[in-house]
Scaffold this motif. Sequence first.
Motif, short mmCIF file in Angstrom:
data_model
loop_
_atom_site.label_atom_id
_atom_site.label_comp_id
_atom_site.label_asym_id
_atom_site.label_seq_id
_atom_site.Cartn_x
_atom_site.Cartn_y
_atom_site.Cartn_z
N ARG A 33 0.83 -1.21 0.00
CA ARG A 33 0.00 0.00 0.00
C ARG A 33 0.86 1.26 0.00
O ARG A 33 0.62 2.20 -0.76
CB ARG A 33 -0.94 0.01 1.22
N ARG A 34 1.87 1.27 0.86
CA ARG A 34 2.72 2.45 0.95
C ARG A 34 3.51 2.68 -0.34
O ARG A 34 3.59 3.81 -0.84
CB ARG A 34 3.67 2.32 2.16
N ALA A 35 4.03 1.60 -0.92
CA ALA A 35 4.82 1.74 -2.15
C ALA A 35 3.94 2.27 -3.28
O ALA A 35 4.35 3.15 -4.04
CB ALA A 35 5.45 0.40 -2.54
N CYS A 36 2.69 1.76 -3.39
CA CYS A 36 1.80 2.23 -4.46
C CYS A 36 1.40 3.68 -4.24
O CYS A 36 1.31 4.45 -5.20
CB CYS A 36 0.55 1.35 -4.54
N SER A 37 1.15 4.07 -2.99
CA SER A 37 0.73 5.45 -2.79
C SER A 37 1.90 6.40 -3.05
O SER A 37 1.71 7.49 -3.60
CB SER A 37 0.08 5.65 -1.41
N TRP A 60 4.99 9.94 -8.53
CA TRP A 60 6.15 9.97 -9.42
C TRP A 60 5.73 10.15 -10.88
O TRP A 60 4.61 9.82 -11.26
CB TRP A 60 6.94 8.66 -9.31
N PRO A 61 6.69 10.61 -11.73
CA PRO A 61 6.44 10.65 -13.18
C PRO A 61 6.02 9.25 -13.65
O PRO A 61 6.50 8.24 -13.12
CB PRO A 61 7.79 11.03 -13.76
N SER A 62 5.13 9.21 -14.66
CA SER A 62 4.50 7.93 -15.02
C SER A 62 5.44 6.96 -15.74
O SER A 62 5.07 5.82 -15.98
CB SER A 62 3.26 8.19 -15.87
N ALA A 114 -5.59 0.38 -7.37
CA ALA A 114 -6.79 1.16 -7.70
C ALA A 114 -6.84 2.44 -6.87
O ALA A 114 -7.09 3.52 -7.40
CB ALA A 114 -8.04 0.31 -7.47
N GLN A 115 -6.58 2.29 -5.59
CA GLN A 115 -6.64 3.44 -4.69
C GLN A 115 -5.62 4.51 -5.07
O GLN A 115 -5.90 5.70 -5.01
CB GLN A 115 -6.39 2.97 -3.27
N ALA A 116 -4.43 4.06 -5.48
CA ALA A 116 -3.37 5.00 -5.86
C ALA A 116 -3.52 5.46 -7.31
O ALA A 116 -2.78 6.33 -7.76
CB ALA A 116 -2.00 4.36 -5.63
N ARG A 117 -4.46 4.82 -8.05
CA ARG A 117 -4.67 5.13 -9.46
C ARG A 117 -3.38 5.02 -10.27
O ARG A 117 -3.04 5.92 -11.06
CB ARG A 117 -5.25 6.54 -9.64
#
Length: 275
Positions: A95-99, A104-106, A133-136
Motif C-alpha cells: 500500500r505504501r509503495a503504491c501510494s 512519481w512521473p509515469s 486502484a486506490q493510488a490510481r
Amino acid sequence: AKTAGPGTVRFFEVSDDKSARDRRALQRDLEKAVGRDELFLVYQPFFDIRENRVTGFEALLRWQHPVRGVISPAEFIPIAEETGLIHPIGEWVVRRACSTLSNWPSDLRVAVNFSAAQFHNTSILQTIVQALAQARVAPSRLEIEITESMLISKYGPASSILNSLLELGVTVALDDFGTGFSSLTYLLKLPYTRIKIDQSFIRDMLTRPDSAAVVKSIIGLAQDLHIGVVAEGVETTEQLECLRQTSCDEVQGYLIGRPVSADRIFALLDQNRQW
Ligand code: C2E
Ligand code: CA
Ligand code: CA
Ligand code: CA
C-alpha cells in the motif's frame, strides 16, 4: 523455569541464551511496530545504462525501533516470516509503495520485495489490486521481486497468485539470480519481466574470472529469453564501465544511489546525474 527443579533450571540457563531472549523481545516489539507506524520504506534507483536515465526505484523496508534505532530487514524479516507478521507487514509495504508511486512521473516503476509465505495468503492479491486502484497507478508500474529460493521453498511455486498478478499487468523480477538452485528450470515456468544478477557476482567480477563468466552468461541468457537484466550492487565506475560493454539493461548500487526516503526522490531525479 518458575516451577522447575534444579536440573531444569540449569537446562534453561544453558539454552535460554541472550540471542534467543533478544529475538523474543524483538518479536514482541515487531507485533506493535505496524500499529505504531515504526516501519518505513527507502527507495533505491534503477538506472538504465543505454537510455542514461533512472527508470524506477526498489522499495526497501526499515524499522525505526524506539530504543534500538533503525533495524535492517535482514534482521527482522526472518522473524516476521516465522511469526506470520509478514502478512500485515507485506500488505502495508504494498500500500505504501503504491501510494508513493502515485506521486512519481509515469515512466517510473516501483519494485517491492516479497517473501515466499506471502503467496500463500490469497488476500495478498486483493490487497495489491486495491492498492493499485486506490493510488490510481497502472499495474505495469508495479514490479514484484521474488527470489529463486522462494520458488523451491516448502511453500512451492505459488504460481497461481503470480499468474494472476502477471495477467493484471504487474511485472515480476527474479531477485538474487545465480545464488539458488534450479534457476533455469524455474526461469522457464513463468513469464518473468526481468532477472537481477546477485550483487556477489558484481562485487567479484573484476577480480574473479568465474564471477565474470557468471555475469556474462546471465546477461546472455536474459538476452536470449528477451527479458530485462539488472546488475545489483554496482559500487565502482570500473564495474559500470565493464557492464556497459555487455548488453546489461539496468544497474543498481551505491555508485548510482543509496536507498533514500520518499521525500528525497525528486531531488535525486532533478540532479539528472550521468555516470
Ligand atoms: P535485496 O532485495 O537483495 O536488496 C538489496 C540489498 O542490497 C539492500 O539491503 C540494499 O540496501 C543493498 N545494496 C544496494 N546496493 C548495494 C551496493 O552497492 N553494495 C552493497 N553492499 N549493498 C547494496 P537491505 O535494504 O538491507 O535489504 C536486505 C534484504 O531484505 C533485501 O535484499 C530483501 O531480500 C529484504 N527486504 C527488504 N525490504 C523488504 C520487504 O519489504 N519485504 C521483504 N519480504 N523483504 C525485504
Ligand atoms: Ca530485491
Ligand atoms: Ca537482490
Ligand atoms: Ca538479497
